[in-house]
Design a protein around this motif. Structure first.
Motif, PDB file in Angstrom:
ATOM      1  N   GLU A   1      -0.076 -51.485  50.903  1.00  0.00           N
ATOM      2  CA  GLU A   1      -0.678 -52.301  51.151  1.00  0.00           C
ATOM      3  C   GLU A   1      -1.779 -53.128  49.885  1.00  0.00           C
ATOM      4  OE1 GLU A   1      -1.556 -52.150  56.021  1.00  0.00           O
ATOM      5  OE2 GLU A   1      -3.593 -51.919  54.282  1.00  0.00           O
ATOM      6  N   LYS A   2      -1.778 -52.261  49.273  1.00  0.00           N
ATOM      7  CA  LYS A   2      -3.025 -52.551  47.845  1.00  0.00           C
ATOM      8  C   LYS A   2      -2.387 -52.525  46.639  1.00  0.00           C
ATOM      9  CE  LYS A   2      -7.092 -51.089  50.300  1.00  0.00           C
ATOM     10  NZ  LYS A   2      -8.467 -51.741  49.740  1.00  0.00           N
ATOM     11  N   LYS A   3      -1.125 -52.457  46.201  1.00  0.00           N
ATOM     12  CA  LYS A   3      -0.647 -52.151  45.624  1.00  0.00           C
ATOM     13  C   LYS A   3      -0.169 -51.028  44.373  1.00  0.00           C
ATOM     14  CE  LYS A   3       1.470 -57.405  46.552  1.00  0.00           C
ATOM     15  NZ  LYS A   3       1.560 -56.496  47.808  1.00  0.00           N
ATOM     16  N   LEU A   4      -1.226 -49.630  44.926  1.00  0.00           N
ATOM     17  CA  LEU A   4      -1.168 -48.824  43.858  1.00  0.00           C
ATOM     18  C   LEU A   4      -0.101 -47.870  44.116  1.00  0.00           C
ATOM     19  CD1 LEU A   4      -4.868 -48.431  45.366  1.00  0.00           C
ATOM     20  CD2 LEU A   4      -4.327 -49.173  43.594  1.00  0.00           C
ATOM     21  N   PRO A   5       0.228 -47.649  42.537  1.00  0.00           N
ATOM     22  CA  PRO A   5       1.362 -46.707  42.441  1.00  0.00           C
ATOM     23  C   PRO A   5       0.908 -45.416  43.330  1.00  0.00           C
ATOM     24  CG  PRO A   5       0.129 -46.586  41.025  1.00  0.00           C
ATOM     25  CD  PRO A   5      -0.551 -47.430  41.640  1.00  0.00           C
TER      26      PRO A   5
END
Ligand code: BGC
Length: 406
Positions: A203-207
């Motif tokens: 959701e947070k577009k983190l790796p």
């Protein structure tokens, strides 16, 4: 080859209750208060206040990673209340590590539970996984931009063994049925937490995060070559070492395999029945091996065997704990060296080991054994809370910076 892979995590580990001090809202504290233990964790190492100093030392010792745990009872003192200051505290801890070039590895559950959770039935309550999930979500949402490596549960089998089977730790149950129930709930807790952590990063577009458990593994060795002993050793190996891992692998819920390794277990079955089959160990003085100050055999070959037995899963393996309590620091230095030799051997044998964390950075509160066992790379004076770096820590620092054994 005496060289470790270039990208290797080197460091040490701690857990909140054992080092922070004043964790007065959890089951262990309550248990100590009732006088059920001859020791009191009290201020422990005051690491809650002194963590930046401790991390300065870890950095000076060339560590590039550090594993710590967050204390659930601080973060969620009541079922319906989270404490934002405590969440911020652990965010600060992760930031303090990163700013010193140490990769944080965060454990969500390391043996202690909030009082409200235990009053609701602890790990026997069918809702325990969903309680743990609420806590996980809160912590991960707050720390995800700082942390990539997560350990949901530390040593689930060791925990249930002491707390629900042996009755040695709170809640002091001695029941096979309770033990099975707690194991099931801890597995469900991991599965739900695993999905939740991955979802948050998406959701947070983190790796993508890397999530696992810390699995205590032992080398089970039959003491005398009798059938009953080798049979029991096989069963214990299957259940204690592999049941958790296999079930979680089948659900694709381990991104790496976190391993804690200390010793072997000398199996000697002394009678008939389940308790004997699962619990009996040799109490005679058969072992010729050197031991730590708690009497555990020093058996590096077991680490090689354990690591090799994990090769079939094709996942990276991260050694999240390996260590010795001793008053003989030269023995600590040798322990680390010998175990690292076995790690290298396993790497040569094709196991993808990606890190080694020594237990522990500091001397600390060793659960029902109190403060006497000294596991630390750094000595702690429990009167003044001053720290002193041990010689073995310097030797290990050399290995960390060279990335090889001398
Ligand atoms: C645990 C630590 C403990 C260490 C030494 C591991 O089983 O994770 O909390 O201090 O072993 O006993």
């Amino acid at each position: 080859m005496r060289e470790f892979p270039k990208e290797f995590f080197w460091g040490s580990a701690t857990s909140a209750y054992q080092v922070e001090g004043d964790n007065c809202n959890c089951d262990w504290w309550e248990w100590e208060k009732k006088g059920l233990l001859p020791y009191h964790s009290g201020q422990a190492c005051r690491h809650y206040q002194l963590y930046t100093q401790d991390f300065d030392l870890a950095k000076q010792l060339n560590h590039n990673a550090h594993r710590f745990s967050v204390e659930w009872s601080r973060i969620q003192p009541q079922q319906d209340a989270f404490n934002p200051q405590e969440i911020q505290h652990y965010r600060d801890v992760a930031i303090a590590l990163k700013s010193r070039g140490l990769e944080p590895v965060v454990t969500l559950h390391h043996f202690t539970n909030p009082l409200w959770f235990m009053k609701a039935g602890g790990w026997l309550n069918r809702s325990s996984p969903s309680y743990f999930l609420d806590f996980t979500r809160k912590v991960v949402e707050a720390l995800c931009d700082q942390v990539n490596l997560w350990v949901t549960i530390n040593e689930p089998m060791v925990y249930v063994y002491h707390a629900y089977l042996l009755g040695a730790w709170p809640p002091q149950q001695k029941s096979f049925i309770a033990t099975r129930k707690a194991i099931e709930n801890l597995m469900r807790a991991h599965l739900q937490a695993y999905d939740c952590i991955h979802r948050i990063y998406e959701e947070k577009k983190l790796p993508p995060p890397r999530v696992s458990i810390a699995k205590n593994m032992q080398a089970f060795v039959a003491c005398q070559p009798a059938f009953k002993n080798s049979f029991a050793a096989k069963i214990r190996n299957r259940i204690f070492n592999f049941e958790f891992i296999e079930k979680l692998m089948a659900k694709k819920a381990l991104d790496f395999i976190g391993v804690n390794y200390y010793t072997r277990s000398l199996v000697e079955v002394k009678g008939w029945g389940l308790r004997h089959l699962f619990l009996d160990v040799c109490t005679d003085n058969h072992s010729q091996l050197k031991r730590n100050s708690l009497g555990w055999d020093i058996y590096p070959a077991g680490l090689y065997e354990v690591l090799l037995s994990l090769k079939k899963y094709g996942k990276p393996v991260f050694l999240l704990e390996n260590g010795i309590c001793t008053d003989d620091d030269a023995l600590r230095g040798a322990y680390i060296h010998e175990h690292l030799k076995c790690v290298l051997q396993a790497i040569q044998g094709g196991v993808d080991v990606n890190g080694y964390l020594y237990w522990s950075l500091l001397d600390n509160f060793e659960w029902d054994k109190g403060f006497a066992p000294r596991f630390g790379l750094i000595e702690v004076d429990y009167q003044t809370f001053s720290r002193k770096v041990r010689e073995s820590a310097r030797q290990f620092a050399g290995i960390c910076s060279r990335g090889s054994l001398a």
